[in-house]
Design a protein around this motif. Structure first.
Motif, PDB file in Angstrom:
ATOM      1  N   LYS A  70     -10.464  17.337  60.759  1.00 48.63           N
ATOM      2  CA  LYS A  70     -11.337  17.812  59.555  1.00 48.63           C
ATOM      3  C   LYS A  70     -10.656  17.634  58.326  1.00 48.63           C
ATOM      4  O   LYS A  70      -9.702  17.713  58.265  1.00 48.63           O
ATOM      5  CB  LYS A  70     -11.399  18.893  59.870  1.00 48.63           C
ATOM      6  CG  LYS A  70     -12.440  19.458  61.610  1.00 48.63           C
ATOM      7  CD  LYS A  70     -12.436  21.223  61.481  1.00 48.63           C
ATOM      8  CE  LYS A  70     -13.151  21.257  62.978  1.00 48.63           C
ATOM      9  NZ  LYS A  70     -13.132  22.543  63.467  1.00 48.63           N
ATOM     10  N   GLN A  71     -12.245  17.918  57.490  1.00 50.85           N
ATOM     11  CA  GLN A  71     -11.329  17.789  56.185  1.00 50.85           C
ATOM     12  C   GLN A  71     -12.668  18.047  55.338  1.00 50.85           C
ATOM     13  O   GLN A  71     -14.121  17.843  55.510  1.00 50.85           O
ATOM     14  CB  GLN A  71     -10.953  16.426  55.421  1.00 50.85           C
ATOM     15  CG  GLN A  71     -12.085  15.435  55.286  1.00 50.85           C
ATOM     16  CD  GLN A  71     -11.814  13.298  55.225  1.00 50.85           C
ATOM     17  OE1 GLN A  71     -11.263  13.138  56.304  1.00 50.85           O
ATOM     18  NE2 GLN A  71     -12.431  13.550  54.239  1.00 50.85           N
ATOM     19  N   SER A  72     -12.491  18.230  53.932  1.00 49.05           N
ATOM     20  CA  SER A  72     -13.781  18.602  53.470  1.00 49.05           C
ATOM     21  C   SER A  72     -13.969  17.481  51.801  1.00 49.05           C
ATOM     22  O   SER A  72     -12.305  17.505  51.768  1.00 49.05           O
ATOM     23  CB  SER A  72     -12.885  19.710  52.411  1.00 49.05           C
ATOM     24  OG  SER A  72     -13.630  21.092  53.771  1.00 49.05           O
ATOM     25  N   ILE A  73     -15.171  17.427  51.079  1.00 47.83           N
ATOM     26  CA  ILE A  73     -14.454  16.312  50.328  1.00 47.83           C
ATOM     27  C   ILE A  73     -16.000  17.725  49.119  1.00 47.83           C
ATOM     28  O   ILE A  73     -15.961  18.729  48.752  1.00 47.83           O
ATOM     29  CB  ILE A  73     -14.908  15.174  49.916  1.00 47.83           C
ATOM     30  CG1 ILE A  73     -17.332  15.758  51.284  1.00 47.83           C
ATOM     31  CG2 ILE A  73     -14.363  14.543  51.820  1.00 47.83           C
ATOM     32  CD1 ILE A  73     -18.009  14.620  50.558  1.00 47.83           C
ATOM     33  N   THR A  74     -15.703  16.832  48.017  1.00 43.43           N
ATOM     34  CA  THR A  74     -15.946  18.011  46.950  1.00 43.43           C
ATOM     35  C   THR A  74     -17.017  16.676  46.389  1.00 43.43           C
ATOM     36  O   THR A  74     -17.672  17.144  45.205  1.00 43.43           O
ATOM     37  CB  THR A  74     -14.672  18.590  45.974  1.00 43.43           C
ATOM     38  OG1 THR A  74     -14.393  17.407  45.075  1.00 43.43           O
ATOM     39  CG2 THR A  74     -14.161  19.866  47.003  1.00 43.43           C
ATOM     40  N   ARG A  75     -17.087  15.559  46.300  1.00 42.76           N
ATOM     41  CA  ARG A  75     -17.584  14.537  45.962  1.00 42.76           C
ATOM     42  C   ARG A  75     -17.990  13.826  46.592  1.00 42.76           C
ATOM     43  O   ARG A  75     -17.133  13.131  47.598  1.00 42.76           O
ATOM     44  CB  ARG A  75     -16.595  14.073  44.598  1.00 42.76           C
ATOM     45  CG  ARG A  75     -16.567  14.540  44.036  1.00 42.76           C
ATOM     46  CD  ARG A  75     -15.567  14.041  42.296  1.00 42.76           C
ATOM     47  NE  ARG A  75     -14.626  14.748  41.770  1.00 42.76           N
ATOM     48  CZ  ARG A  75     -13.302  14.300  41.290  1.00 42.76           C
ATOM     49  NH1 ARG A  75     -12.986  13.692  41.854  1.00 42.76           N
ATOM     50  NH2 ARG A  75     -12.733  15.190  40.654  1.00 42.76           N
ATOM     51  N   PRO A  76     -19.417  12.793  46.876  1.00 35.80           N
ATOM     52  CA  PRO A  76     -20.309  13.329  45.319  1.00 35.80           C
ATOM     53  C   PRO A  76     -20.616  14.664  45.744  1.00 35.80           C
ATOM     54  O   PRO A  76     -21.633  15.136  44.874  1.00 35.80           O
ATOM     55  CB  PRO A  76     -21.540  12.019  45.174  1.00 35.80           C
ATOM     56  CG  PRO A  76     -21.034  11.917  47.348  1.00 35.80           C
ATOM     57  CD  PRO A  76     -20.105  11.834  47.400  1.00 35.80           C
TER      58      PRO A  76
ATOM     59  N   ASP B  42     -17.642  19.672  54.707  1.00 37.86           N
ATOM     60  CA  ASP B  42     -16.971  19.553  55.521  1.00 37.86           C
ATOM     61  C   ASP B  42     -17.209  18.649  56.326  1.00 37.86           C
ATOM     62  O   ASP B  42     -18.417  18.876  56.998  1.00 37.86           O
ATOM     63  CB  ASP B  42     -16.880  21.130  56.433  1.00 37.86           C
ATOM     64  CG  ASP B  42     -16.849  22.436  55.041  1.00 37.86           C
ATOM     65  OD1 ASP B  42     -15.476  21.728  54.130  1.00 37.86           O
ATOM     66  OD2 ASP B  42     -17.836  23.179  54.748  1.00 37.86           O
ATOM     67  N   LEU B  43     -16.275  18.104  56.743  1.00 37.82           N
ATOM     68  CA  LEU B  43     -16.384  16.937  57.409  1.00 37.82           C
ATOM     69  C   LEU B  43     -15.606  17.200  59.114  1.00 37.82           C
ATOM     70  O   LEU B  43     -14.488  17.784  59.061  1.00 37.82           O
ATOM     71  CB  LEU B  43     -16.224  15.695  56.830  1.00 37.82           C
ATOM     72  CG  LEU B  43     -16.779  15.143  55.782  1.00 37.82           C
ATOM     73  CD1 LEU B  43     -16.650  13.835  54.545  1.00 37.82           C
ATOM     74  CD2 LEU B  43     -18.696  15.147  56.061  1.00 37.82           C
TER      75      LEU B  43
END
Length: 112
Positions: free
Chosen positions: A61-67, A71-72
């Motif tokens: 799992k990972q979280s992104i802030t852009r674009p 939460d993936l």
């Protein structure tokens, strides 16, 4: 088996808004799998969480802030130097993920 997936992986994620090409680095640290994702254009370095390897199936799992903030959850199958699977972001449809491990000594290509 964790040593067999260590390395730098070039991913392609086919999302509804276009292809994204992050790079992930996987390594064993203190007997556990650890990893970091590097954004293609955004320049983000993001930790991978809940990394699990079950045979040839790798999940994280990972979280992104852009674009945008998401939460993936990834689920891929590793076959030698290639991987295939999916990435899921909440209620959005799954996106196809493919990847290839870089050769040791391959240069990192910086986006323009």
């Amino acid at each position: 088996m964790s040593a067999e997936i260590e390395g730098t992986w070039d991913l392609t994620i086919a999302t509804p808004i276009g292809r994204v090409r992050p790079v992930i680095e996987l390594r064993t640290q203190d007997g556990q799998l650890a990893g970091t994702a590097h954004g293609e254009r955004e320049g983000e370095d993001l930790p991978l969480r809940d990394i699990a390897l079950d045979g040839h199936r790798l999940t994280w799992k990972q979280s992104i802030t852009r674009p945008m903030r998401l939460d993936l959850a990834f689920a891929v199958t590793v076959d030698g130097d290639t991987l295939t699977g999916t990435s899921k972001a909440g209620r959005l449809p799954s996106s196809k993920v493919t990847g290839r491990r870089r050769d040791d000594g391959a240069d990192v290509v910086e986006p323009m």
